[in-house]
Design a protein around this motif. Structure first.
Motif, PDB file in Angstrom:
ATOM      1  N   UNK A  97       0.718  -1.120  -0.055  1.00 52.49           N
ATOM      2  CA  UNK A  97       0.106   0.104   0.120  1.00 52.49           C
ATOM      3  C   UNK A  97       0.808   1.197  -0.125  1.00 52.49           C
ATOM      4  N   UNK A  98       1.823   1.480   0.851  1.00 55.73           N
ATOM      5  CA  UNK A  98       2.610   2.476   1.272  1.00 55.73           C
ATOM      6  C   UNK A  98       4.152   1.990   1.072  1.00 55.73           C
ATOM      7  N   UNK A 156      -0.466  -5.717   2.281  1.00 56.02           N
ATOM      8  CA  UNK A 156       1.049  -5.361   2.526  1.00 56.02           C
ATOM      9  C   UNK A 156       1.722  -6.856   2.579  1.00 56.02           C
ATOM     10  N   UNK A 157       1.876  -7.526   1.308  1.00 50.96           N
ATOM     11  CA  UNK A 157       2.537  -8.791   1.716  1.00 50.96           C
ATOM     12  C   UNK A 157       3.710  -9.040   0.342  1.00 50.96           C
ATOM     13  N   UNK A 158       4.510  -9.922   0.566  1.00 53.39           N
ATOM     14  CA  UNK A 158       5.718 -10.157  -0.382  1.00 53.39           C
ATOM     15  C   UNK A 158       5.785 -11.736  -0.627  1.00 53.39           C
ATOM     16  N   UNK A 171       3.170  -1.393   6.871  1.00 55.58           N
ATOM     17  CA  UNK A 171       3.263  -0.619   5.591  1.00 55.58           C
ATOM     18  C   UNK A 171       5.076  -0.471   5.330  1.00 55.58           C
ATOM     19  N   UNK A 172       5.583  -0.358   4.391  1.00 55.85           N
ATOM     20  CA  UNK A 172       6.962  -0.129   4.305  1.00 55.85           C
ATOM     21  C   UNK A 172       7.257   1.287   4.230  1.00 55.85           C
ATOM     22  N   UNK A 175       8.071   5.389   9.489  1.00 54.68           N
ATOM     23  CA  UNK A 175       7.142   5.683  10.707  1.00 54.68           C
ATOM     24  C   UNK A 175       6.449   4.594  11.091  1.00 54.68           C
ATOM     25  N   UNK A 176       6.002   3.374  10.011  1.00 55.13           N
ATOM     26  CA  UNK A 176       5.485   2.155  10.498  1.00 55.13           C
ATOM     27  C   UNK A 176       6.878   1.320  11.379  1.00 55.13           C
ATOM     28  N   UNK A 177       7.947   1.222  10.815  1.00 57.26           N
ATOM     29  CA  UNK A 177       8.684   0.762  11.413  1.00 57.26           C
ATOM     30  C   UNK A 177       9.490   0.911  12.579  1.00 57.26           C
TER      31      UNK A 177
END
Length: 216
Positions: A97-98, A156-158, A171-172, A175-177
């Motif tokens: 997504x982001x 949000x997947x790989x 999200x990548x 801020x999320x991390x």
């Protein structure tokens, strides 16, 4: 001693011997690092900021000590995520997504440079926001398609090499991390991996620009 009793004692001795042999084989396999089934791992965020140059520049001649002020040599959920991504040898399908984190962008570009086939599906609304890495990936030749529907493409997947699934709330983004309470599941369980492979291919096909171009 009767023959029946002798037979019984012999059978018991044989069973005990087989049990000891089985225990010995399990011990030998464990010491040799024998696989214990499909990988299953859960990663939680946020994480402390650490240096990841040793992962992103693997194989390069690095100085004995990195000059950056960040902590070095620490294993975190983020370094685990990078290791899983960088394990790709043939393909990486990313549905996100982001995407604004530069270290993750460098990891994807590194895979592209190694000859790994990288495909990305992202959301139209978020691909052009400030700091998005999507344009950087496109300039490097990564195949990117954006969702053309009216709703958010919020996945949000790989999928790594068609065998390893990385999915969760993350999200990548930096801020999320570093700031958000997030989770990721990493698994090689085929019953979980295969549905995500099918979903990625469905989104990839349905967002083919050729299908949306007006025909003269």
């Amino acid at each position: 001693m009767s023959a029946v009793r002798l037979f019984g004692l012999g059978a018991l001795a044989m069973l005990l011997g087989l049990d000891c042999l089985a225990r010995l084989l399990r011990l030998v396999r464990a010491r040799r690092g024998a696989p214990r089934g499909p990988l299953k791992e859960v990663l939680f965020f946020p994480v402390d900021i650490t240096c990841v140059e040793h992962l992103l520049r693997a194989g390069e001649a690095l100085p004995n000590s990195c000059p950056c002020p960040l902590p070095h040599g620490q294993e975190t959920s983020f370094t685990r995520l990078l290791r899983h991504l960088l394990s790709a040898s043939t393909s990486l399908d990313l549905c996100i997504f982001a995407f604004s984190n530069q270290s993750l962008s460098r990891a994807v570009l590194l895979l592209q440079a190694r000859g790994v086939v990288v495909r990305v599906v992202t959301d139209t609304s978020y691909m052009a926001i400030s700091g998005s890495q999507i344009s950087t990936l496109r300039r490097a030749g990564v195949n990117v398609r954006h969702d053309m529907g009216a709703v958010y493409m919020h996945h949000k997947f790989a999928v790594v090499d068609g065998r390893l699934l990385i999915t969760g709330s993350l999200n990548w983004t930096t801020t999320a991390i570093q700031c958000n309470k997030e989770n990721m599941l990493v698994t090689e369980e085929p019953d979980l991996v295969q549905p995500f492979i099918r979903e990625f291919q469905r989104l990839w096909d349905s967002n083919d620009p050729a299908r949306h171009c007006p025909h003269g």
